[in-house]
Design a protein around this motif. Sequence first.
Motif, PDB file in Angstrom:
ATOM      1  N   ARG A  28       0.835  -1.293   0.453  1.00 57.97           N
ATOM      2  CA  ARG A  28       0.084   0.327   0.364  1.00 57.97           C
ATOM      3  C   ARG A  28       0.914   1.244   0.099  1.00 57.97           C
ATOM      4  O   ARG A  28       1.729   1.114   0.940  1.00 57.97           O
ATOM      5  CB  ARG A  28      -0.810  -0.053   1.698  1.00 57.97           C
ATOM      6  CG  ARG A  28      -1.724   1.106   1.118  1.00 57.97           C
ATOM      7  CD  ARG A  28      -3.182   1.316   1.994  1.00 57.97           C
ATOM      8  NE  ARG A  28      -3.920   2.726   2.365  1.00 57.97           N
ATOM      9  CZ  ARG A  28      -4.471   2.331   3.624  1.00 57.97           C
ATOM     10  NH1 ARG A  28      -5.644   1.494   3.512  1.00 57.97           N
ATOM     11  NH2 ARG A  28      -5.481   3.380   3.377  1.00 57.97           N
ATOM     12  N   THR A  30       0.216   5.190   0.295  1.00 53.41           N
ATOM     13  CA  THR A  30      -0.087   6.058   0.921  1.00 53.41           C
ATOM     14  C   THR A  30       0.796   8.069   0.598  1.00 53.41           C
ATOM     15  O   THR A  30       1.666   7.886   1.117  1.00 53.41           O
ATOM     16  CB  THR A  30      -0.660   6.424   2.046  1.00 53.41           C
ATOM     17  OG1 THR A  30       0.644   6.066   3.540  1.00 53.41           O
ATOM     18  CG2 THR A  30      -1.075   4.347   2.156  1.00 53.41           C
ATOM     19  N   CYS A  31      -0.356   8.237   0.339  1.00 54.91           N
ATOM     20  CA  CYS A  31      -0.259  10.568   0.812  1.00 54.91           C
ATOM     21  C   CYS A  31      -0.920  10.647   1.349  1.00 54.91           C
ATOM     22  O   CYS A  31      -2.144  11.179   0.856  1.00 54.91           O
ATOM     23  CB  CYS A  31       0.008  10.930  -0.896  1.00 54.91           C
ATOM     24  SG  CYS A  31       1.106  12.433  -0.473  1.00 54.91           S
ATOM     25  N   ALA A  32      -1.163  11.353   2.699  1.00 56.77           N
ATOM     26  CA  ALA A  32      -1.960  11.595   3.820  1.00 56.77           C
ATOM     27  C   ALA A  32      -2.486  13.265   3.661  1.00 56.77           C
ATOM     28  O   ALA A  32      -3.379  13.459   3.767  1.00 56.77           O
ATOM     29  CB  ALA A  32      -1.631  11.338   4.806  1.00 56.77           C
ATOM     30  N   ASP A  48      -3.484   4.908  -2.311  1.00 51.87           N
ATOM     31  CA  ASP A  48      -4.002   6.059  -1.265  1.00 51.87           C
ATOM     32  C   ASP A  48      -3.163   7.296  -1.583  1.00 51.87           C
ATOM     33  O   ASP A  48      -2.849   7.644  -0.659  1.00 51.87           O
ATOM     34  CB  ASP A  48      -4.011   5.900  -0.004  1.00 51.87           C
ATOM     35  CG  ASP A  48      -5.885   5.842   0.727  1.00 51.87           C
ATOM     36  OD1 ASP A  48      -6.278   7.476   0.426  1.00 51.87           O
ATOM     37  OD2 ASP A  48      -5.706   5.361   2.215  1.00 51.87           O
ATOM     38  N   CYS A  67      -8.476   8.136  -4.557  1.00 45.45           N
ATOM     39  CA  CYS A  67      -8.061   9.079  -4.384  1.00 45.45           C
ATOM     40  C   CYS A  67      -8.797  10.735  -4.431  1.00 45.45           C
ATOM     41  O   CYS A  67     -10.109  10.069  -4.467  1.00 45.45           O
ATOM     42  CB  CYS A  67      -6.878   9.467  -6.159  1.00 45.45           C
ATOM     43  SG  CYS A  67      -8.032   9.181  -7.029  1.00 45.45           S
TER      44      CYS A  67
END
Length: 127
Positions: A28, A30-32, A48, A67
Amino acid sequence: MPRNRAQDEFTKPTGTVIGRGFTIHAARFTCADSESMRIDGTVVGNIDIDGVLNLSETGRVEGDILCGSTRIAGRVNGNIYCRNAIHLAATADVTGNITTTNLIIDEGAIFLGTCQTHVTPEEAAAY
């Protein structure tokens, strides 16, 4: 002709770039924050990102995408869940299902799957 808000999102400066020739294998990715990301290389795994994902003509994703918005000019083999707009450029090749509030498909794009577009941003994000 005036540009709409979705088109403007795709032209903002990019915070993260996965360059051409790079392959990332991740369960996974992710880029929060709300920064945008451009993929010119290959990501094997799920993505994500809260912000905008730009997948260039050389970009490839083997996995699901969640996204804020996305413009796809490359290849995706996986499902796409988008809170706002999805734009499939003429060079896009997508195999998978799409859930979004707004879908734009340019002539020449390949899309094999189903699409659910009559959802709210919250419903799209819940998938």
